[in-house]
Every structure is written in structure tokens, then in C-alpha cells.
Write a protein that holds these residues in place. Structure first.
Motif, mmCIF file in Angstrom:
data_model
loop_
_atom_site.group_PDB
_atom_site.id
_atom_site.type_symbol
_atom_site.label_atom_id
_atom_site.label_comp_id
_atom_site.label_asym_id
_atom_site.label_seq_id
_atom_site.Cartn_x
_atom_site.Cartn_y
_atom_site.Cartn_z
ATOM 1 N N GLU A 152 37.218 -35.531 -75.609
ATOM 2 C CA GLU A 152 35.749 -35.727 -75.486
ATOM 3 C C GLU A 152 35.340 -36.010 -74.072
ATOM 4 O OE1 GLU A 152 33.782 -38.614 -78.357
ATOM 5 O OE2 GLU A 152 33.666 -39.786 -76.566
ATOM 6 N N MET A 153 34.151 -35.592 -73.548
ATOM 7 C CA MET A 153 33.431 -35.607 -72.418
ATOM 8 C C MET A 153 32.245 -36.283 -72.502
ATOM 9 S SD MET A 153 34.607 -31.713 -70.782
ATOM 10 C CE MET A 153 33.987 -31.046 -71.904
ATOM 11 N N LEU A 154 31.838 -37.165 -71.403
ATOM 12 C CA LEU A 154 30.567 -37.591 -71.543
ATOM 13 C C LEU A 154 29.576 -36.909 -70.295
ATOM 14 C CD1 LEU A 154 31.452 -41.331 -71.814
ATOM 15 C CD2 LEU A 154 30.627 -39.797 -73.635
ATOM 16 N N MET A 155 28.418 -36.698 -70.778
ATOM 17 C CA MET A 155 27.339 -36.169 -69.385
ATOM 18 C C MET A 155 26.455 -37.123 -69.521
ATOM 19 S SD MET A 155 25.818 -32.489 -69.333
ATOM 20 C CE MET A 155 24.727 -32.526 -70.869
ATOM 21 N N TRP A 156 26.222 -37.795 -68.515
ATOM 22 C CA TRP A 156 25.274 -38.970 -68.391
ATOM 23 C C TRP A 156 25.004 -39.077 -66.960
ATOM 24 C CZ3 TRP A 156 27.356 -43.350 -65.349
ATOM 25 C CH2 TRP A 156 28.556 -43.281 -64.746
ATOM 26 N N PRO A 157 23.911 -40.056 -66.393
ATOM 27 C CA PRO A 157 23.151 -40.528 -67.195
ATOM 28 C C PRO A 157 22.111 -39.925 -68.037
ATOM 29 C CG PRO A 157 22.338 -41.004 -65.204
ATOM 30 C CD PRO A 157 23.591 -39.998 -64.901
ATOM 31 N N ASN A 212 29.099 -32.572 -60.380
ATOM 32 C CA ASN A 212 30.005 -32.922 -61.389
ATOM 33 C C ASN A 212 31.605 -33.279 -60.724
ATOM 34 O OD1 ASN A 212 28.182 -32.737 -63.547
ATOM 35 N ND2 ASN A 212 28.962 -30.386 -63.657
ATOM 36 N N GLU A 213 31.961 -34.302 -61.159
ATOM 37 C CA GLU A 213 33.602 -34.664 -60.705
ATOM 38 C C GLU A 213 34.430 -34.080 -61.945
ATOM 39 O OE1 GLU A 213 33.144 -38.594 -59.136
ATOM 40 O OE2 GLU A 213 31.328 -38.265 -57.813
ATOM 41 N N PRO A 214 35.034 -33.163 -62.008
ATOM 42 C CA PRO A 214 35.724 -32.918 -63.170
ATOM 43 C C PRO A 214 37.348 -33.846 -62.861
ATOM 44 C CG PRO A 214 35.062 -30.754 -62.119
ATOM 45 C CD PRO A 214 34.558 -32.095 -61.059
ATOM 46 N N GLU A 215 37.539 -34.174 -61.909
ATOM 47 C CA GLU A 215 39.100 -34.944 -61.579
ATOM 48 C C GLU A 215 38.816 -36.468 -62.220
ATOM 49 O OE1 GLU A 215 36.296 -35.155 -57.858
ATOM 50 O OE2 GLU A 215 37.014 -33.710 -59.094
ATOM 51 N N ASN A 236 36.360 -36.915 -64.794
ATOM 52 C CA ASN A 236 35.959 -36.490 -65.848
ATOM 53 C C ASN A 236 34.212 -37.166 -65.989
ATOM 54 O OD1 ASN A 236 35.619 -35.557 -68.680
ATOM 55 N ND2 ASN A 236 36.512 -37.519 -69.639
ATOM 56 N N TYR A 237 33.498 -36.958 -64.953
ATOM 57 C CA TYR A 237 32.128 -37.375 -64.839
ATOM 58 C C TYR A 237 31.496 -36.051 -64.849
ATOM 59 C CZ TYR A 237 27.692 -38.346 -62.602
ATOM 60 O OH TYR A 237 26.402 -38.624 -62.333
ATOM 61 N N TRP A 238 30.406 -36.047 -65.735
ATOM 62 C CA TRP A 238 29.613 -34.770 -65.905
ATOM 63 C C TRP A 238 27.925 -35.041 -65.975
ATOM 64 C CZ3 TRP A 238 32.853 -30.617 -65.196
ATOM 65 C CH2 TRP A 238 34.165 -30.778 -65.733
ATOM 66 N N ALA A 239 27.401 -34.584 -64.700
ATOM 67 C CA ALA A 239 26.033 -34.794 -64.760
ATOM 68 C C ALA A 239 25.073 -33.589 -65.079
ATOM 69 C CB ALA A 239 25.527 -35.314 -63.030
ATOM 70 N N TRP A 240 25.623 -32.576 -65.254
ATOM 71 C CA TRP A 240 24.748 -31.439 -65.618
ATOM 72 C C TRP A 240 25.712 -30.376 -66.447
ATOM 73 C CZ3 TRP A 240 26.026 -26.500 -63.349
ATOM 74 C CH2 TRP A 240 26.781 -26.691 -62.220
ATOM 75 N N ARG A 241 25.200 -29.397 -67.162
ATOM 76 C CA ARG A 241 25.972 -28.585 -68.071
ATOM 77 C C ARG A 241 26.371 -27.397 -67.189
ATOM 78 N NH1 ARG A 241 22.045 -27.747 -71.024
ATOM 79 N NH2 ARG A 241 21.417 -25.686 -70.510
ATOM 80 N N ALA A 258 32.997 -24.800 -65.969
ATOM 81 C CA ALA A 258 33.961 -25.967 -65.528
ATOM 82 C C ALA A 258 34.270 -26.910 -66.512
ATOM 83 C CB ALA A 258 33.353 -26.587 -64.287
ATOM 84 N N MET A 259 33.286 -27.282 -67.474
ATOM 85 C CA MET A 259 33.617 -27.992 -68.609
ATOM 86 C C MET A 259 34.419 -27.339 -69.535
ATOM 87 S SD MET A 259 29.855 -29.990 -68.887
ATOM 88 C CE MET A 259 30.522 -31.266 -69.821
ATOM 89 N N SER A 260 34.409 -25.939 -69.730
ATOM 90 C CA SER A 260 35.263 -25.236 -70.550
ATOM 91 C C SER A 260 36.677 -25.319 -69.995
ATOM 92 C CB SER A 260 34.612 -23.906 -70.805
ATOM 93 O OG SER A 260 33.416 -23.849 -71.493
ATOM 94 N N ASN A 261 36.587 -25.034 -68.855
ATOM 95 C CA ASN A 261 38.110 -25.105 -68.269
ATOM 96 C C ASN A 261 38.515 -26.396 -68.372
ATOM 97 O OD1 ASN A 261 38.017 -22.192 -67.508
ATOM 98 N ND2 ASN A 261 37.056 -22.912 -65.551
ATOM 99 N N HIS A 262 37.772 -27.469 -68.158
ATOM 100 C CA HIS A 262 38.668 -29.071 -68.212
ATOM 101 C C HIS A 262 39.018 -29.382 -69.550
ATOM 102 C CE1 HIS A 262 38.809 -33.129 -66.951
ATOM 103 N NE2 HIS A 262 38.195 -33.293 -68.030
ATOM 104 N N ALA A 263 38.233 -28.690 -70.530
ATOM 105 C CA ALA A 263 38.489 -29.091 -71.961
ATOM 106 C C ALA A 263 39.342 -28.204 -72.765
ATOM 107 C CB ALA A 263 37.295 -29.383 -72.706
ATOM 108 N N HIS A 264 39.699 -26.796 -72.071
ATOM 109 C CA HIS A 264 40.319 -25.821 -72.522
ATOM 110 C C HIS A 264 39.853 -25.500 -73.679
ATOM 111 C CE1 HIS A 264 43.433 -27.024 -69.780
ATOM 112 N NE2 HIS A 264 43.586 -28.465 -70.125
ATOM 113 N N THR A 265 38.533 -24.879 -73.578
ATOM 114 C CA THR A 265 37.858 -24.435 -74.754
ATOM 115 C C THR A 265 37.230 -22.763 -74.321
ATOM 116 O OG1 THR A 265 35.497 -25.114 -74.164
ATOM 117 C CG2 THR A 265 37.129 -26.615 -75.416
ATOM 118 N N ASP A 266 36.670 -22.074 -75.085
ATOM 119 C CA ASP A 266 35.921 -20.974 -74.857
ATOM 120 C C ASP A 266 34.581 -21.491 -74.002
ATOM 121 O OD1 ASP A 266 37.176 -18.537 -75.510
ATOM 122 O OD2 ASP A 266 36.538 -18.315 -77.328
ATOM 123 N N THR A 267 34.061 -20.354 -73.376
ATOM 124 C CA THR A 267 32.702 -20.919 -72.686
ATOM 125 C C THR A 267 31.560 -20.683 -73.810
ATOM 126 O OG1 THR A 267 32.591 -18.357 -71.917
ATOM 127 C CG2 THR A 267 33.451 -20.381 -70.452
#
Length: 272
Positions: free
Chosen positions: A107-112, A193-196, A198-203, A207-216
Motif C-alpha cells: 500500500e502507498m499513500l498520496m497526500w495531503p 515525490n520521494e519514492p525512497e 514512500n511519500y507521494w504528492a502527485w500521480r 514511478a509509483m508502478s515501479n515502486h509497487a512492482h505493478t503494471d503502469t
């Protein structure tokens, strides 16, 4: 807001014309111009007229785009295609159904973020702008035979930690209805965003797919997926900014005003 921005833009263009007019008057004060150098001031009214006309075409384009998106949202959901990755642009804002299961360990969080409903308005009783986050969870999709990213919805700051919402961590195979989205871009002054961390401010889909090992592939779960104690679905924003009408008024008004000022200047020059 419309008239405030209109006045601001109009005053800027008006001052620009006055600046160049004064430069011209000072340069040729007390002397007869040797040429029609003042004619270059015509660039301003002609240019602003052209910009106003261009904004009319931009306005029509934006209206058509909003209409297409609204019609997409009204369509009945269809099973997500196996080759959705090759049709993301075509399917953006289209409702689809997916079957599969969540992997909450990634799981990842995109905030605020603040909570919205499907009418794009703040939720009454939610203290207006209570801070929180969108919960982004990998979902093993049977239709695509791959893991995709699902924006399950919004949680308040107090429940951003998964341990604070155990009953909302849906287990087992389920079917969800969601809206297909594409990647976003960071605003000029937006946070990074700060992948290292696990901070995500925008979609950032890549990068998020790579981080979570999913399809784009990214979908926003709709409100029907909301479960007690879990993220609140239906957090898709489909309203686009449309300020082109304001720009049409601004540029045409500047064209009219500067054209009139040029005419007054022309009459003064002819009298010399």
C-alpha cells in the motif's frame, strides 16, 4: 474571481501600451518624425485581437473535451480489457469493472488530500478541509493477468496508518468498479515525490508502478467500493479549469482599447 482576473490582465496590457506610447512621444517630442515609426504600435492591438480569436478556438476545444469526459462518465461500466495498457488514452475516465484481490502489504499513500464526493464538492460535516490521504493499493487483476494500481479512496490523517483501519483492509477475491486514469504531471511549484520515503504528492504513474512492482495501469475506485472502516471511494476529479472565456474578453478589450489609443496618437502625429 472572473472580473478580478479580467481587470488584472487588462491593466497589465493597458500599462504596456502606455509605456510604449510615452517612449514614442518622448523620442519625437518637438520634432517631425522622419518616418511612420509610430506604426509599429499597431502590433499591440492586432496581436491582442489575434490572441482573443485564438482563445475562442481554445474555448470550443475545452468545452468539447469536458463534454466528451462527461459522456464517458455516464457510460455503463465494461470489463477492463486485457490490453488496456495500449488503450489508456481512449479509456481515460471510462468506468470499468475488475475482479481480483488487493495486496495491502504494498500500500502507498498520496497526500495531503481532502475528501471530495462524486459531485466534486467538499463533504458536509467533514470540517471543510480535513487533511488526509488517498490509499493506493496494488490489485491483482484477473482480466489483465497483472497487478494494477487502485486508488481505493480517501482516509483522514488519523487513519492513514493501516493498523488504524483493519476492517477496511478487504481480503479475498472481489469485483470493483473503477475509473481509468492516466499519469499526471507535477505543478511548477508543487512538492516532489520521494519514492525512497514512500511519500507521494502527485500521480506519477511510472514511478509509483515501479515502486509497487505493478503494471503502469491506474484506476480510481468509485463510491460503490467503500466499505465500513475503509477508504472512501469516488474521489475522481473530472472538472477541468476553463478560463478561456475570461481570456477572450481580456484580449478583445485590450485590442479595442489600444486600437483607440493608437487612433488618438495617429491624429496627433498627423497634425504636426
Amino acid at each position: 474571481m472572473f472580473w478580478k482576473r479580467f481587470n488584472s490582465n487588462f491593466k497589465t496590457g493597458y500599462r504596456l501600451f502606455l509605456f510604449h506610447q510615452k517612449r514614442f512621444a518622448t523620442k519625437f517630442k518637438g520634432s517631425q518624425p522622419q518616418s511612420n515609426r509610430h506604426l509599429w504600435l499597431l502590433i499591440i492591438p492586432f496581436t491582442t485581437f489575434g490572441l482573443g480569436t485564438w482563445q475562442i478556438f481554445r474555448l470550443q476545444w475545452k468545452v468539447d473535451l469536458i463534454d466528451r469526459l462527461e459522456r464517458k462518465m455516464l457510460k455503463s461500466p465494461v470489463p477492463i480489457p486485457f490490453d488496456i495498457k495500449d488503450q489508456l488514452e481512449e479509456f481515460e475516465y471510462r468506468r470499468v469493472t475488475l475482479t481480483g484481490s488487493y495486496d495491502h502489504s504494498r500500500e502507498m499513500l498520496m497526500w495531503p488530500r481532502v475528501q471530495i464526493n462524486e459531485e466534486k464538492k467538499p463533504i458536509p460535516g467533514n470540517r471543510g478541509s480535513e487533511p488526509g490521504a488517498f490509499v493506493i493499493t496494488p490489485f491483482h487483476c484477473n482480466e489483465t493477468k497483472s497487478d494494477v494500481l487502485v486508488n481505493r479512496g480517501w482516509v483522514p490523517k488519523a487513519r492513514m496508518d493501516p493498523s488504524m483501519r483493519p476492517h477496511g483492509q478487504v481480503q479475498g477475491e472481489i469485483e470493483i468498479t473503477a475509473i481509468v486514469r492516466t499519469g499526471d504531471t507535477r505543478g511548477l511549484f508543487g512538492p516532489k515525490n520521494e519514492p525512497e520515503n514512500n511519500y507521494w504528492a502527485w500521480r506519477d504513474l511510472e514511478a509509483m508502478s515501479n515502486h509497487a512492482h505493478t503494471d503502469t495501469i491506474w484506476v480510481d475506485a468509485d463510491a460503490t467500493t467503500t466499505v465500513k472502516g475503509g477508504p472512501i471511494g469516488g474521489q475522481t476529479k473530472v472538472k477541468l479549469r476553463n478560463e478561456h472565456l475570461q481570456y477572450v474578453f481580456t484580449w478583445y478589450a485590450l485590442s479595442l482599447a489600444t486600437g483607440y489609443m493608437f487612433w488618438q496618437l495617429w491624429k496627433k502625429v498627423k497634425k504636426r
